[in-house]
Write a protein that holds these residues in place. Structure first.
Motif, PDB file in Angstrom:
ATOM      1  N   SER A   1       0.787   3.773  25.261  1.00 43.41           N
ATOM      2  CA  SER A   1       1.477   3.559  23.644  1.00 43.41           C
ATOM      3  C   SER A   1       0.164   3.460  22.208  1.00 43.41           C
ATOM      4  N   GLY A   2       0.448   4.079  21.655  1.00 44.56           N
ATOM      5  CA  GLY A   2      -0.558   4.113  20.499  1.00 44.56           C
ATOM      6  C   GLY A   2      -0.522   5.488  19.801  1.00 44.56           C
ATOM      7  N   LYS A   3      -1.381   6.205  18.959  1.00 44.71           N
ATOM      8  CA  LYS A   3      -1.677   7.116  18.598  1.00 44.71           C
ATOM      9  C   LYS A   3      -1.681   7.936  19.275  1.00 44.71           C
TER      10      LYS A   3
ATOM     11  N   THR B   1       3.061  12.190  27.836  1.00 43.72           N
ATOM     12  CA  THR B   1       2.782  12.274  27.322  1.00 43.72           C
ATOM     13  C   THR B   1       2.496  13.153  25.988  1.00 43.72           C
ATOM     14  N   HIS B   2       1.536  12.542  24.625  1.00 43.36           N
ATOM     15  CA  HIS B   2       1.852  12.891  23.825  1.00 43.36           C
ATOM     16  C   HIS B   2       0.364  12.491  23.464  1.00 43.36           C
ATOM     17  N   SER B   3      -0.064  13.690  22.332  1.00 39.83           N
ATOM     18  CA  SER B   3      -1.189  13.563  21.568  1.00 39.83           C
ATOM     19  C   SER B   3      -2.273  14.212  22.000  1.00 39.83           C
ATOM     20  N   ALA B   4      -3.328  13.260  22.371  1.00 39.77           N
ATOM     21  CA  ALA B   4      -4.555  13.768  22.782  1.00 39.77           C
ATOM     22  C   ALA B   4      -4.405  13.000  24.348  1.00 39.77           C
ATOM     23  N   VAL B   5      -4.945  13.998  25.499  1.00 42.16           N
ATOM     24  CA  VAL B   5      -4.718  13.805  26.661  1.00 42.16           C
ATOM     25  C   VAL B   5      -6.102  14.414  27.173  1.00 42.16           C
ATOM     26  N   VAL B   6      -7.490  13.706  27.181  1.00 44.82           N
ATOM     27  CA  VAL B   6      -8.230  13.729  27.380  1.00 44.82           C
ATOM     28  C   VAL B   6      -9.174  13.404  29.029  1.00 44.82           C
TER      29      VAL B   6
ATOM     30  N   SER C   1       1.266  16.970  22.328  1.00 47.92           N
ATOM     31  CA  SER C   1       0.411  16.958  22.670  1.00 47.92           C
ATOM     32  C   SER C   1      -0.540  17.963  23.265  1.00 47.92           C
ATOM     33  N   TRP C   2      -1.832  17.764  23.269  1.00 49.16           N
ATOM     34  CA  TRP C   2      -2.704  18.383  24.207  1.00 49.16           C
ATOM     35  C   TRP C   2      -3.577  18.246  25.272  1.00 49.16           C
TER      36      TRP C   2
ATOM     37  N   PHE D   1       9.491  17.753  24.400  1.00 51.06           N
ATOM     38  CA  PHE D   1       9.837  17.172  23.514  1.00 51.06           C
ATOM     39  C   PHE D   1       9.516  17.010  21.594  1.00 51.06           C
ATOM     40  N   GLU D   2      10.647  17.082  20.907  1.00 51.64           N
ATOM     41  CA  GLU D   2      10.277  16.855  19.605  1.00 51.64           C
ATOM     42  C   GLU D   2       9.210  15.765  19.038  1.00 51.64           C
TER      43      GLU D   2
END
Ligand SMILES: CC/C=C\C=C\CC(=O)SCCNC(=O)CCNC(=O)[C@H](O)C(C)(C)COP(=O)(O)OP(=O)(O)OC[C@H]1O[C@@H](n2cnc3c(N)ncnc32)[C@H](O)[C@@H]1OP(=O)(O)O
Length: 291
Positions: free
Chosen positions: A74-76, A132-137, A156-157, A212-213
């Motif tokens: 969830s979230g950013k 996943t979306h945005s940061a995967v750290v 995602s990165w 995905f977009e």
């Protein structure tokens, strides 16, 4: 006797715990969605989250209401990795201890706990689609490489961040990333440098199978996929996952031996019989009963 066993199982399937750091919902029959749910801390893994991930996937493993799982954040960001504030608390505890063996025992205990938390995804026989979306750290990479299918958004990165905080990754990335990607050269480059890998490269190297977009489109598609899996024979799907996971670190012959052991039971199941009859008679796709 049989009735009593069934009653116990029905009871078990309703016993899914509630969690502080995870949100578990049922978007479709037999499909569960598990969401990392500390958005105010960027879904960083604090001790509670480590414990709850293990507990959640161990419970879903034996929940007859669950046949496939979508895992999202969830979230950013998907996750900022291990909770660095939690790590500082741990540092404080350690500084109060003087003996090296006792300090080592404390580390051993918590590393093992965190390893088991991640491994619970691999041991859960229900397929897990991670979105996943945005940061995967850091710990996020450990987590996603223990899942079965990986989807991500364009933004995602991925970052095997551990060397930047002065440690070697120790809860699964070094074991599972090489199997997920296949290129030893790329794995080592990512793990030695902590460089960011963007979604395009993640798809190209096979870490994710679809990009995905946006997050909504991704979750919608993942739930559809989970629903397709949930309509298959749970006997067949769970045996398939067990054998794929087992075969990753066994010889071909050992993998073949394991599936022979499994199938000498499963080929006597009503699922096999009903599916073969339906196929032969071009009848309706069977509806498989709870497992
Ligand atoms: C036994 C050991 C087992 C496992 C070990 C795993 C190792 C790892 O996981 S290594 C990775 C550790 N994580 C990091 O180094 C990430 C640090 N964070 C970032 O790089 C960034 O925050 C970001 C993830 C790229 C997101 O950037 P942005 O969107 O710009 O947000 P910020 O403004 O940076 O952060 C907002 C807020 O969150 C706090 N925060 C960020 N990351 C963490 C974290 N990992 N743990 C705790 N808190 C974190 C950050 O400090 C901000 O807090 P404020 O109070 O709002 O200032």
């Amino acid at each position: 006797m049989l009735k009593t066993a069934k009653t116990v199982f029905r009871f078990q399937s309703r016993m899914l715990s509630t969690f502080q750091t995870l949100k578990v919902t049922s978007p479709k029959e037999y499909v569960k969605q598990v969401e990392l749910n500390r958005p105010d801390r960027l879904n960083a893994f604090n001790k509670t989250m480590w414990i709850e991930i293990g507990k959640c996937f161990n419970e879903l493993a034996v929940d007859s209401e669950c046949r496939s799982i979508v895992l999202s954040g969830s979230g950013k960001h998907f996750t900022a990795g291990i909770d660095l504030l939690d790590m500082m608390d741990m540092g404080q505890k350690l500084s109060e201890m003087s003996d090296v063996s006792r300090k080592a025992k404390l580390f051993d205990d918590f590393i093992e706990l965190y390893q088991k938390s991640i491994t619970s995804l691999e041991l859960c026989p229900k397929p897990i689609i991670v979105c996943t979306h945005s940061a995967v750290v850091g710990a996020g990479v450990d987590l996603i490489t223990a899942a079965d299918i990986r989807y991500c958004t364009k933004d995602s990165w991925f970052c095997v961040k551990e060397v930047d905080i002065g440690m070697a990754a120790d809860v699964g990335t070094l074991q599972r990333l090489p199997k997920a990607i296949g290129s030893q050269s790329l794995v080592r480059e990512l793990c030695f440098t902590a460089r960011k890998m963007l979604s395009e490269e993640a798809e190209k190297c096979g870490l994710v199978s679809k990009v995905f977009e946006d997050r909504n489109a991704m979750i919608e598609e993942a739930i559809k996929l989970a629903d397709t899996i949930a309509q298959k024979s749970p006997v067949a799907v769970q045996a398939t996952k067990r054998n794929i996971v087992y075969s990753l670190d066994h010889t071909n012959q050992e993998g073949l031996d394991q599936i022979r052991e499994i199938n000498k039971l499963n080929l006597q199941s009503e699922d096999f019989f009903n599916a073969v009859i339906a196929g032969q008679t071009k009848g309706e796709t069977p509806v498989f009963s709870k497992l």
